[in-house]
Design an enzyme around this catalytic site. Structure first.
Site, PDB file in Angstrom:
ATOM      1  N   LYS A   1       4.213  -5.112  -7.397  1.00 47.27           N
ATOM      2  CA  LYS A   1       5.643  -5.196  -7.074  1.00 47.27           C
ATOM      3  C   LYS A   1       6.540  -5.523  -8.265  1.00 47.27           C
ATOM      4  CE  LYS A   1       5.318  -4.163  -2.789  1.00 47.27           C
ATOM      5  NZ  LYS A   1       5.396  -2.692  -2.636  1.00 47.27           N
TER       6      LYS A   1
ATOM      7  N   PRO B   1       0.366  -9.561  -9.923  1.00 48.63           N
ATOM      8  CA  PRO B   1       0.288  -8.087  -9.924  1.00 48.63           C
ATOM      9  C   PRO B   1      -0.449  -7.488  -8.730  1.00 48.63           C
ATOM     10  CG  PRO B   1      -1.256  -9.042 -11.490  1.00 48.63           C
ATOM     11  CD  PRO B   1      -0.411 -10.180 -10.979  1.00 48.63           C
TER      12      PRO B   1
ATOM     13  N   TYR C   1      -8.975  -2.149  -4.497  1.00 46.45           N
ATOM     14  CA  TYR C   1      -8.792  -3.594  -4.602  1.00 46.45           C
ATOM     15  C   TYR C   1     -10.054  -4.213  -4.019  1.00 46.45           C
ATOM     16  CZ  TYR C   1      -3.768  -2.841  -5.420  1.00 46.45           C
ATOM     17  OH  TYR C   1      -2.550  -2.453  -5.946  1.00 46.45           O
TER      18      TYR C   1
ATOM     19  N   TYR D   1       3.315  -1.945   0.959  1.00 47.29           N
ATOM     20  CA  TYR D   1       2.800  -1.420  -0.314  1.00 47.29           C
ATOM     21  C   TYR D   1       3.675  -0.277  -0.827  1.00 47.29           C
ATOM     22  CZ  TYR D   1      -0.695  -0.403  -3.912  1.00 47.29           C
ATOM     23  OH  TYR D   1      -1.350  -0.240  -5.111  1.00 47.29           O
TER      24      TYR D   1
ATOM     25  N   HIS E   1      -0.017   9.176  -4.817  1.00 50.15           N
ATOM     26  CA  HIS E   1      -1.222   8.723  -4.109  1.00 50.15           C
ATOM     27  C   HIS E   1      -0.895   8.526  -2.643  1.00 50.15           C
ATOM     28  CE1 HIS E   1      -4.233   7.221  -7.381  1.00 50.15           C
ATOM     29  NE2 HIS E   1      -3.638   8.335  -7.748  1.00 50.15           N
TER      30      HIS E   1
HETATM   31  C1  PHB Z   1      -2.261  -1.005 -12.800  1.00 54.83           C
HETATM   32  O1  PHB Z   1      -2.492   0.220 -12.690  1.00 54.83           O
HETATM   33  O2  PHB Z   1      -2.188  -1.564 -13.910  1.00 54.83           O
HETATM   34  C2  PHB Z   1      -2.062  -1.798 -11.550  1.00 54.83           C
HETATM   35  C3  PHB Z   1      -2.036  -1.146 -10.345  1.00 54.83           C
HETATM   36  C4  PHB Z   1      -1.874  -1.871  -9.176  1.00 54.83           C
HETATM   37  C5  PHB Z   1      -1.719  -3.241  -9.222  1.00 54.83           C
HETATM   38  C6  PHB Z   1      -1.701  -3.885 -10.447  1.00 54.83           C
HETATM   39  C7  PHB Z   1      -1.878  -3.153 -11.629  1.00 54.83           C
HETATM   40  O3  PHB Z   1      -1.576  -3.930  -8.077  1.00 54.83           O
END
Ligand code: PHB
Ligand code: APR
Length: 389
Positions: A296, A292, A200, A384, A72
């Site tokens: 990380k 989450p 997000y 990130y 990505h």
């Molecule tokens: C996920 O794909 O489960 C996932 C992706 C990014 C995050 C947390 C979980 O920050």
């Protein structure tokens, strides 16, 4: 039994460490409490930093990831209908890899099996002895018998609830914790993702995340009070909440469907220092937990393995101890930076019960600044995709 390094825990950090040590001629025995199927059935996040991708390749466990994973170039932060794209490629020259942690763990088991590694499952009552001496050993119960392994070093890769951290005397340990007053309700569905990049979303109804595993397997999260239970959330109620958090143009085209997995995860930031006590080294969730939000968790476990694997190879193969002597300090320097990033991301996109209108405006202004400042976007992108080891 006798070996070079006993590794407690057959999750991603224990397996990656064992694989890298075995490839360098260092013997290991991995002790895992659960059956392999259960370890592989855990649904966890799926965003890999550039450094994690390189480490999996170095371990000879990256082939399927490169074939089936999805690089990505960016992700989206939204506030209502405001969508801010963080272009990792343009801002850092690097990308992340969307590839489930479950798949990573399966690839590491396959790589270890191919090397004929010793992994004992369903071990119980693991006890680490004399870690503060030059002759540590580990006792455990396996196949109904009490067994002992003598070793040069012990790696505690047994997660937050494992025995390793608790083996370090409380008088030696310094623990830091922040518990957030909400959880993430996650849902997995065989539907096409809401968007081709992760979103997000900050909204009046709280946080939501639109993520994916592959073009027909999507992973979504919504913010819920810690008192909520999965049973309180029908699929319909979940989809309705998710749509209310996502930008209108995304919500309109969202494909919904029956959940194949639904679970609630609490959010916490936790660090236990030091990462070393004598011949015992802590790795991954055994030493630190991140919320989450910054994706990380797995990447920080791999970061620890980056510092520890070379240190143990030098110590076992060449008697050089500079690496193991500086492991805790070096790994903690990167851990605290990832802790800060995960905490700031969590503050930036979640709604806190009882917060005043000023707090909500601070989140809105932070996202507005992100949309107007390339410097702010570059800072987020650098963290990130993963800070240098
Ligand atoms: C996920 O794909 O489960 C996932 C992706 C990014 C995050 C947390 C979980 O920050
Ligand atoms: N004896 C043997 N094995 C144990 C014990 C014990 N006493 N306690 C725990 N284990 C095993 C668990 O069953 C689990 O398989 O240790 C393993 C720890 O694995 P993880 O919890 O996955 O931790 P880690 O390998 O450090 O990976 C960190 O996992 O939880 C995610 O978000 C986290 O992505 C991060 C990653």
């Amino acid at each position: 039994m006798k070996t070079d390094v006993v590794i407690i825990g057959g999750g991603p950090s224990g397996l990656l460490l064992s694989q890298l040590l075995n490839r360098a001629g260092v013997e290991t025995v991995v002790l895992e409490r659960s059956p392999r199927e259960r370890v592989l059935s855990r649904i966890r996040a799926g965003v890999l930093e550039a450094g994690t991708v390189e480490m999996l390749q170095k371990a000879g466990a990256g082939e399927r990831m490169l074939r089936e994973g999805h690089p990505h170039e960016g992700c989206i932060f939204s506030d209502g209908d405001l969508m801010v794209r963080i272009d990792f490629g343009a801002l850092t020259g690097k990308t992340v890899m969307v590839y489930g942690q479950t798949e990573v763990t399966a690839d590491l088991y396959a790589a270890q099996d191919a090397m004929g590694a010793t992994i004992l499952h369903e071990v119980a009552e693991v006890a680490i002895r004399d870690a503060d001496s030059d002759a540590p050993f580990v006792e455990f119960t396996h196949d109904g018998a009490r067994k002992r392994i003598d070793c040069a070093y012990v790696a505690g890769c047994d997660g937050f609830h494992g025995v390793s951290r608790r083996t370090i005397p409380e008088s030696v340990r310094r623990e830091y914790e922040r518990v957030y007053p909400f959880g993430w309700l996650g849902l997995l569905s065989r539907t096409p993702p809401a968007h081709d990049e992760l979103i997000y979303a900050n909204s009046a109804n709280g946080f939501a995340l639109a993520s994916m595993r592959n073009p027909m397997l999507s992973r979504y999260y919504v913010q819920v009070p810690l008192s909520d239970r999965v049973e309180d959330w029908s699929d319909d109620r979940f989809w309705e909440r998710l749509k209310s958090c996502l930008p209108g143009e995304v919500a309109e085209t969202l494909v919904t469907g029956p959940s194949i997995e639904k679970s609630i995860a609490p959010l916490r930031s936790f660090v236990s220092e030091p990462l070393r006590w004598g011949r015992l080294f802590l790795v991954g969730d055994a030493a630190h937990i991140v919320p989450p939000t910054g994706a990380k968790g797995l990447n920080l476990a791999v970061s620890d393995v980056f510092y520890l694997h070379q240190a143990l190879i030098d110590a076992v193969r060449h008697g050089e101890t500079a690496g193991i002597d500086s492991y805790s300090e070096r790994a903690l320097r990167r851990i605290w930076k990832a802790m800060r990033f995960s905490w700031s991301m969590t503050m930036m996109v979640h709604r806190f019960d009882g917060e005043d209108s000023f707090a909500a405006e601070m989140r809105r202004a932070t996202l507005l600044h992100l949309s107007q400042s390339e410097t702010a976007r570059r800072d987020l992108a650098e963290n990130y995709i993963g800070l240098p080891f």
